[in-house]
Write a protein that holds these residues in place. Sequence first.
Motif, mmCIF file in Angstrom:
data_model
loop_
_atom_site.group_PDB
_atom_site.id
_atom_site.type_symbol
_atom_site.label_atom_id
_atom_site.label_comp_id
_atom_site.label_asym_id
_atom_site.label_seq_id
_atom_site.Cartn_x
_atom_site.Cartn_y
_atom_site.Cartn_z
ATOM 1 N N ILE A 45 0.609 -1.644 -0.437
ATOM 2 C CA ILE A 45 -0.216 -0.059 0.166
ATOM 3 C C ILE A 45 0.559 0.949 0.506
ATOM 4 C CG2 ILE A 45 -2.000 -0.905 1.543
ATOM 5 C CD1 ILE A 45 -1.722 0.174 3.876
ATOM 6 N N GLN A 46 1.615 1.145 0.651
ATOM 7 C CA GLN A 46 2.742 2.205 0.788
ATOM 8 C C GLN A 46 3.367 2.571 -0.545
ATOM 9 O OE1 GLN A 46 3.378 -0.268 2.340
ATOM 10 N NE2 GLN A 46 2.870 0.228 4.510
ATOM 11 N N GLN A 47 3.245 1.838 -1.599
ATOM 12 C CA GLN A 47 3.782 2.421 -3.156
ATOM 13 C C GLN A 47 2.888 2.496 -4.597
ATOM 14 O OE1 GLN A 47 4.980 -1.950 -3.431
ATOM 15 N NE2 GLN A 47 6.637 -1.212 -4.901
ATOM 16 N N CYS A 48 1.018 3.381 -3.289
ATOM 17 C CA CYS A 48 0.242 4.074 -4.227
ATOM 18 C C CYS A 48 0.848 5.069 -3.581
ATOM 19 C CB CYS A 48 -0.994 3.968 -2.940
ATOM 20 S SG CYS A 48 -1.625 2.049 -3.267
ATOM 21 N N ALA B 32 -7.852 12.369 -7.900
ATOM 22 C CA ALA B 32 -6.211 12.102 -8.422
ATOM 23 C C ALA B 32 -5.758 10.833 -7.909
ATOM 24 C CB ALA B 32 -5.438 12.990 -7.594
ATOM 25 N N SER B 33 -6.147 9.691 -7.492
ATOM 26 C CA SER B 33 -5.793 8.434 -7.874
ATOM 27 C C SER B 33 -6.857 7.700 -7.304
ATOM 28 C CB SER B 33 -4.261 8.049 -7.635
ATOM 29 O OG SER B 33 -4.271 8.491 -6.162
ATOM 30 N N ARG B 34 -6.871 6.306 -7.316
ATOM 31 C CA ARG B 34 -7.902 5.091 -6.810
ATOM 32 C C ARG B 34 -7.534 5.077 -6.262
ATOM 33 N NH1 ARG B 34 -10.109 -0.527 -9.820
ATOM 34 N NH2 ARG B 34 -10.946 -1.000 -7.739
ATOM 35 N N PHE B 35 -6.472 5.177 -5.474
ATOM 36 C CA PHE B 35 -5.926 4.498 -4.191
ATOM 37 C C PHE B 35 -5.126 5.396 -3.391
ATOM 38 C CE2 PHE B 35 -7.293 0.506 -5.999
ATOM 39 C CZ PHE B 35 -8.650 0.089 -4.577
ATOM 40 N N ILE C 165 -9.380 3.972 0.707
ATOM 41 C CA ILE C 165 -10.419 3.251 0.283
ATOM 42 C C ILE C 165 -11.537 4.917 -0.398
ATOM 43 C CG2 ILE C 165 -11.409 1.790 -0.334
ATOM 44 C CD1 ILE C 165 -9.612 -0.002 1.342
ATOM 45 N N GLN C 166 -11.897 4.472 -1.646
ATOM 46 C CA GLN C 166 -11.893 6.354 -1.805
ATOM 47 C C GLN C 166 -13.481 5.864 -3.017
ATOM 48 O OE1 GLN C 166 -8.893 9.208 -1.762
ATOM 49 N NE2 GLN C 166 -8.529 8.717 -3.486
ATOM 50 N N PHE D 150 -6.313 -6.497 -2.263
ATOM 51 C CA PHE D 150 -7.588 -6.221 -2.788
ATOM 52 C C PHE D 150 -7.688 -5.159 -4.192
ATOM 53 C CE2 PHE D 150 -9.990 -1.621 -2.667
ATOM 54 C CZ PHE D 150 -11.697 -2.962 -1.835
ATOM 55 N N HIS D 151 -7.346 -5.565 -4.772
ATOM 56 C CA HIS D 151 -8.115 -4.668 -5.954
ATOM 57 C C HIS D 151 -6.050 -4.434 -7.366
ATOM 58 C CE1 HIS D 151 -11.988 -4.767 -7.135
ATOM 59 N NE2 HIS D 151 -12.455 -3.867 -5.468
#
Length: 403
Positions: free
Chosen positions: A7-10, A36-39, A52-53, A302-303
């Motif tokens: 997740i830190q690479q999002c 701006a971005s999905r995650f 998660i948005q 998750f995705h």
Amino acid sequence: MPAPIRIQQCPVSHTDFSTDTEIYGHYAMLDAEREASRFRFNDTTDRGFLMIQRYDDVVEGFQHHETWTTKVRSAINPDSRSGTALLPQDLNGEAHAKLRRVLNPFFSPAAVRRMEPMAVARCIELIEELQPKGSCDFVAEFAIRYPTDLFLALLGLPVSDGEFFLPWSETVFAGFFGEDPAKVAEARKNIIDYFTETIRERRANPRDPKEDMVTRLLEARIDGTPIPEEDILTICLTLMLAGLDTTRSALGYIYAHLARNDADRQAIIDNPDLVPRAVEEFLRMYPLVFQVGREVQEPTEFHGLDLQPGDVVWLGIAQANRDPRKFPEPDRFNPDRKGVNQHIAFGAGPHRCLGMHLARLELAIVLREWHQRIPHYRIREGVTLTERGGQLTLPTLPLEWEA
Ligand code: HEM
């Protein structure tokens, strides 16, 4: 299939959502993050969190309740559990379901409907006290008093106790936002003593457990064992913390909107049947619990994202409610929109708001009764409205009308 990424690479977000802004400032920031971005990985807390948005993703996230638990309740305040225990929030799985089965009957649509005559009468009393004054701070003089009175009635306590109960509960809320800890501790002790006395009285003089929540909690058995008195106290405190500030805040946003949007106000004046749909649309547009947190307990994919035990997840309620993929023209108040009640202002899954039917009833009663008595009002000239971060609220809303 590419390997899932940590997740830190999002894409990283540095936005701190706990600060105060001008009214609607948080929604603007949240919408921008989602588009701006999905995650996103937000790095403003020690642990950071995955945001998660989008509507579909957030609803799906709520379904991971077995392994994403309320060990963290708020992504931006991940350690809040160490300060205040909450029930049923802090339980998960079977233990949570068992306690909800005890509590749910008091908050069902039918149970809440039984409160309606009293709730209408109290609402009219409060409005009629204010009407001749021609102005008020809507937040302090109405929006918090009304849910406090109904909360006391729900616990079978005299509404007149609101006079001393309200300053205590206000001090406890203020404790989450920097109030003097000694004052908060004193107010909390007063509330605990008050609830303790209520429990003692109900033990001595039980009422009908179908009608009286404290009696029912005292008589309930979970796996053959009574609910410990300490837990009953925590439940009472939780209902106070979860039910009063939220309803106050929802009313603040609704009235800020209606005071500024004459056509929407006129629609409610002309057609009271619109009220239930208007309530849903306001809850969608102005979700004050804009996120809830969860802590991951088991590795999850998750995705395309790799989540590991201890990761914190943000389920973006406001971003979902305002996601144009689900609700076109999300900034437009449109009570006739398709799926108007598919918002997730009350969360989703097993932790979905226990008090949602009560909250809906309160908001609907206020909209109907207020507009019959004070149809036209405005925000006092020269006032700049601000909103508190963390969990959104308008600290004041000065309104004026022709008395
Ligand atoms: C407009 C008003 C309200 C809003 C927007 C609201 C919102 C929410 C949300 C989003 C949750 C889910 C939290 C999560 O998933 O972690 C929740 C849970 C809860 N709410 Fe509400 N709430 C409102 C009013 C009330 C009222 C009036 C009460 C009770 C008197 C109440 C009691 C609770 C309780 C006990 C929970 C925890 C449920 C559980 O964990 O099983 N809420 N609320």
